[in-house]
Design a protein around this motif. Structure first.
Motif, PDB file in Angstrom:
ATOM      1  N   UNK A 128       0.806  -1.222   0.000  1.00 23.99           N
ATOM      2  CA  UNK A 128       0.000   0.000   0.000  1.00 23.99           C
ATOM      3  C   UNK A 128       0.834   1.264   0.000  1.00 23.99           C
ATOM      4  N   UNK A 129       2.028   1.207   0.588  1.00 27.27           N
ATOM      5  CA  UNK A 129       2.828   2.422   0.729  1.00 27.27           C
ATOM      6  C   UNK A 129       3.864   2.572  -0.376  1.00 27.27           C
ATOM      7  N   UNK A 130       3.784   1.728  -1.394  1.00 32.39           N
ATOM      8  CA  UNK A 130       4.734   1.814  -2.500  1.00 32.39           C
ATOM      9  C   UNK A 130       4.719   3.207  -3.113  1.00 32.39           C
ATOM     10  N   UNK A 131       5.901   3.796  -3.264  1.00 34.06           N
ATOM     11  CA  UNK A 131       5.987   5.147  -3.825  1.00 34.06           C
ATOM     12  C   UNK A 131       6.313   5.071  -5.313  1.00 34.06           C
ATOM     13  N   UNK A 132       5.695   6.010  -6.049  1.00 32.49           N
ATOM     14  CA  UNK A 132       5.926   6.031  -7.483  1.00 32.49           C
ATOM     15  C   UNK A 132       7.426   6.108  -7.800  1.00 32.49           C
ATOM     16  N   UNK A 133       8.130   6.972  -7.100  1.00 42.79           N
ATOM     17  CA  UNK A 133       9.553   7.167  -7.401  1.00 42.79           C
ATOM     18  C   UNK A 133      10.338   5.874  -7.161  1.00 42.79           C
ATOM     19  N   UNK A 134      10.028   5.177  -6.072  1.00 43.61           N
ATOM     20  CA  UNK A 134      10.719   3.928  -5.752  1.00 43.61           C
ATOM     21  C   UNK A 134      10.479   2.898  -6.854  1.00 43.61           C
TER      22      UNK A 134
END
Ligand SMILES: [Zn+2]
Lengths: 352, 483
Positions: free
Chosen positions: A47-53
């Motif tokens: 759920x906390x996956x970041x676009x940049x990562x």
């Protein structure tokens, strides 16, 4: 992050769909393609996956020669495919993702962990301990639950958990061990991450997927049950894979209201009502007999217009109501994909 | 005189009865005596002096709420947990991590709690201050009180609002707590709180920790640090803490050490989920973990007496931070090691972290007028924004910020001086804090350049790594529920 490679394949996949699935973004596009790719068990897995990562990871895989990326699509190179296969044989593979819709497993885990800690300390006659730092809401829920329990709470929980763990052990003995040895209670804070990985002979990053599986398994075994633990977690369990508002639309439709009527009395845009029905068609196909919605002449025309694999159809409007036409198109596409595709079929809450 | 002796007797009895200790640590008794006599007090006690006892024990002797103000939001929960562990009183945390609707519910039940922990930001909010004014505040504790001083390294402008909060709450007595405050900062704390120096008692303990051996290990490059640690740690025994200035490096090093040594190593930082942090702290307390690779978030909540070493992988930004962090080693009074690893150029990292370019006056005007979001002001946005909204002109702000940059650089130079000094490191530290020199046998690597762990009394303790018991979930579960 390496598990991400297992979510891609030789054939191109939409990179934003894969990302959206992990983040639990339930748009029709994400759900439809997610089902085609067989990725619905991963809905909300990060759920906390970041676009940049995520984008950095994609670029790094492209640079390593594992992934080819073109126009928002990505697919594995032969080298990438063998990396994926190696990963799949060396690492724990998620087993119970089909129940991901049942609960936000991390919240479920926090609530259950606090409750079990409370009972463990109570059973050891210890009132001097620090309760787990979970949300205020979960603390209140656990306190209220605890006050309603009898003095036999320890024995009852032991019995219920033993039956859950025996079933879990049959599915995978490592998960039963992991569950018990991560409990926090009287004079125990469980295994450390390194210790768990060593004892269960898995990699550290596998523990995340194992934990997710054991909590989803628990959620499933408590779903629509009664009992001590069920009473604690019932409010956290979703009654259906569909969000409440979608469920309301589907029920109205099943009672014979037209989509236009539903749009009117629910004060929803017609597009939204159609989206609801599409979501339901993807997630609970047996509840939505699509052929009842589709006018026969449309089915006949589409059969001529769209041929070959449903996944390659390109929508082309032929009437002056492209919104409605696209709705029909998508419905037929979902159906076609569900009958043909082996991957996505029946993966996601279409049973029970 | 008679009254004071009677008080001492009561205090020791109270300590034994409620906390199970037979003797106070230095500075505790002096502070408690003053508080319980209703005397506002500034206590300057290095870590390890048992700060939390200073507000926990009075609960048994005062009636009313004990309000603790702390800037360390992430660690407030630990402090509250410790009180829960004690078992006699309920404690609650009120800060920005508590969701809004939860906060509203909490405010209605504040009277149920004996201890309330909050941050200056939360305290400044109308409804919170309003709810607190309904209570009788017996004791107001300002933790990390040095944060109120612009001269110190941890200045937080929101602390400046505490003066008004104190006047509104009219606490029975006020306790200002800090681990390190040179005389000019101690004075500044009182000024900023609008407390008259003659009405405040000051209790000050030396920063010297006699059982700590001080050492610096210079290396050529970061890789050399890694290999030095790999070789050294197994010889030190446990438990120990290694401080890093980044989460990423703490995590990477923990994994690497775990794989390449026989030690149990874990990473700890504020980015971990609260339950994960709780689990890790408990495992460290229960000696399941030998080494914690941590950021500065680790320490405050840990009441572990037998930490044998504190190693700094990166140079801290000043001596105050450094003495606080090494103060977590050897609280039991047994020999312990404070080691700093230094590679040429290490000072550039804290320099980078502390130096900020002040935006042009034109930009400041725009922010002041609300035409531009304060986030354009960069990492110091909070501080700058606070000033702008408290009547400081952009020009004054330029001067203030320039001055703070100079002070930050001074602190780094002072820290670097500790690394570079060819004389005794202990004397260097004491001098920096305005204290008299102390000579002792086991002192620092300037007297004993070829120090070995055994000579320091370290390494005798077995590490926890190797005992492999068989396990069985059924037995464990039955034991868990005492069935
Ligand atoms: Zn010395």
């Amino acid at each position: 992050m390496s598990y991400l490679l297992t979510l891609f394949d030789k054939t191109p996949r939409r990179i934003r769909v894969v990302e959206g699935i992990l983040q639990a973004k339930r748009t029709v596009t994400n759900l439809f393609w997610g089902q085609c790719y067989g990725l619905l068990p991963y809905l909300g897995a990060d759920r906390h996956l970041k676009r940049a990562t995520y984008d950095t990871w994609l670029q790094s895989q492209a640079a390593k020669g594992n992934l080819l990326i073109d126009q928002q699509m990505a697919w594995l190179t032969p080298q990438g495919l063998s990396v994926k296969q190696a990963w799949q044989t060396e690492h724990y593979q998620p087993q119970f993702g089909q129940w991901t819709w049942l609960a936000n497993w991390q919240q479920l885990a926090n609530r259950v962990l606090l409750a079990l800690q409370l009972v463990s300390e109570y059973r050891h006659h210890n009132r001097r301990f620090a309760p787990l730092p979970v949300s205020f809401k979960d603390k209140v829920a656990v306190r209220q639950w605890f006050l309603q329990q009898s003095s036999l709470i320890g024995q009852e929980l032991l019995k219920e958990l033993t039956s859950y763990l025996t079933a879990l052990e049959k599915a995978d003995p490592r998960l039963a061990d992991l569950f018990v040895f991560q409990l926090i209670g009287h004079e125990t804070a469980g295994w450390t991450e390194a210790e768990a990985a060593r004892r269960l002979a898995v990699a550290r990053q596998d523990l995340f997927w194992m934990e997710r599986d054991m909590w989803l398994f628990l959620a499933h075994s408590l779903w629509q049950q009664t009992g001590t633990l069920a009473a604690l977690v019932q409010p956290l369990l979703a009654p259906s894979p569909l969000p409440k508002s979608v469920q309301t639309t589907v029920e109205a439709w099943q009672r014979g209201y037209s989509l236009a009527e539903i749009s009117r009395f629910r004060h929803l845009k017609i597009g939204t009502v159609r989206e609801h029905l599409l979501q339901a068609t993807i997630l609970v196909p047996e509840q939505v007999p699509v052929m009842k919605v589709l006018p026969p002449q449309i089915v006949a025309r589409f059969a001529e217009q769209y041929q070959g694999s449903a996944l390659t159809w390109q929508f082309q409007a032929q009437t002056n109501d492209p919104g409605l036409e696209f709705f029909y198109f998508r419905l037929l596409q979902i159906k076609a994909a569900q009958t043909v595709g082996k991957e996505g079929e029946d993966e996601f809450g279409s049973h029970r | 005189m008679e009254r004071k002796e009677k008080m001492n007797l009561d205090l020791t009895a109270s300590l034994r009865q409620h906390f199970g200790f037979t003797a106070f640590r230095p500075g505790q008794e002096a502070t408690l005596t003053r508080i319980l006599n209703g005397q506002d007090t500034l206590a300057i006690l290095p870590t390890g002096a048992g700060k939390s006892l200073l507000y926990q024990l009075p609960a048994y002797h005062l009636t009313g709420t004990i309000l603790v103000i702390s800037p360390l939001i992430a660690l407030m929960q630990d402090q509250a947990d410790r009180i829960a562990r004690q078992g006699d009183y309920r404690a609650v945390v009120l800060n920005s991590t508590v969701e809004m609707h939860d906060q509203a519910a909490l405010l209605e039940t504040l009277g149920d709690y004996r201890f309330i922990f909050t941050s200056p930001e939360t305290l400044a909010r109308g409804p919170v201050l309003g709810a607190l004014r309904q209570l009788k505040i017996a004791l107001l504790v300002v933790d990390e009180a040095h944060c109120i001083s612009e001269w110190g390294p941890n200045f937080r402008p929101e602390y400046l609002t505490l003066k008004n909060a104190r006047q509104a709450l009219k606490p029975g007595v006020t306790l200002l707590l800090t681990a390190t405050a040179p005389p000019q900062i101690a004075q500044d704390i009182l000024t900023k709180m609008a407390m008259a120096p003659e009405q405040v008692a000051t209790v000050r303990q030396s920063v010297n920790r006699a059982n700590l051996f001080l050492a610096v290990h210079p290396v050529a490059d970061p890789l050399a640090k890694q290999h030095y640690l790999q070789a050294l740690l197994p010889r030190l025994g446990g438990p120990g803490v290694i401080y890093f200035s980044s989460r990423k490096q703490a995590t990477a090093m923990a994994n690497w050490l775990e794989q390449t040594t026989s030690l149990q190593v874990a990473a700890y930082h504020a980015g971990l989920e609260p339950v994960v942090r709780y689990r890790l702290q408990t495992q460290f307390m229960q000696n399941q973990v030998d080494v914690i690779c941590a950021t500065s978030a680790f320490g405050m909540g840990i009441d572990k007496n037998d930490i044998r070493y504190v190693i700094h992988y990166h140079m801290p930004a000043g001596l105050a931070a450094y003495t606080q962090e090494i103060g977590r080693a050897g609280r039991d009074g047994q020999p312990a090691l404070a080691l700093l690893l230094y590679a040429p150029g290490d000072e550039s990292l804290p320099e980078l972290l502390t130096q900020t370019e002040l935006p042009a006056p034109a930009v400041l005007e725009e922010v002041m007028a609300g035409r531009v979001a304060p986030t354009v002001l960069g990492p110091k946005a909070d501080v700058i924004n606070f000033y702008l909204h408290h009547g400081v002109t952009p020009q004054q702000l330029q001067q203030l910020m320039a001055q703070q940059s100079r002070l930050a650089q001074q602190r780094i130079n002072e820290m670097l001086g500790y690394v570079m000094t060819t004389a005794c490191r202990r004397q260097y530290l004491l001098h920096a804090f305005g204290e008299k020199p102390i000579e002792q046998a086991l002192c620092c690597d300037r007297h004993q350049s070829n120090w070995q762990p055994q000579e320091l009394g370290l390494g005798a303790v077995k590490t926890f790594a190797t005992v492999e018991r068989s396990y069985n979930w059924r037995q464990q579960l039955a034991h868990f529920f005492a069935c």
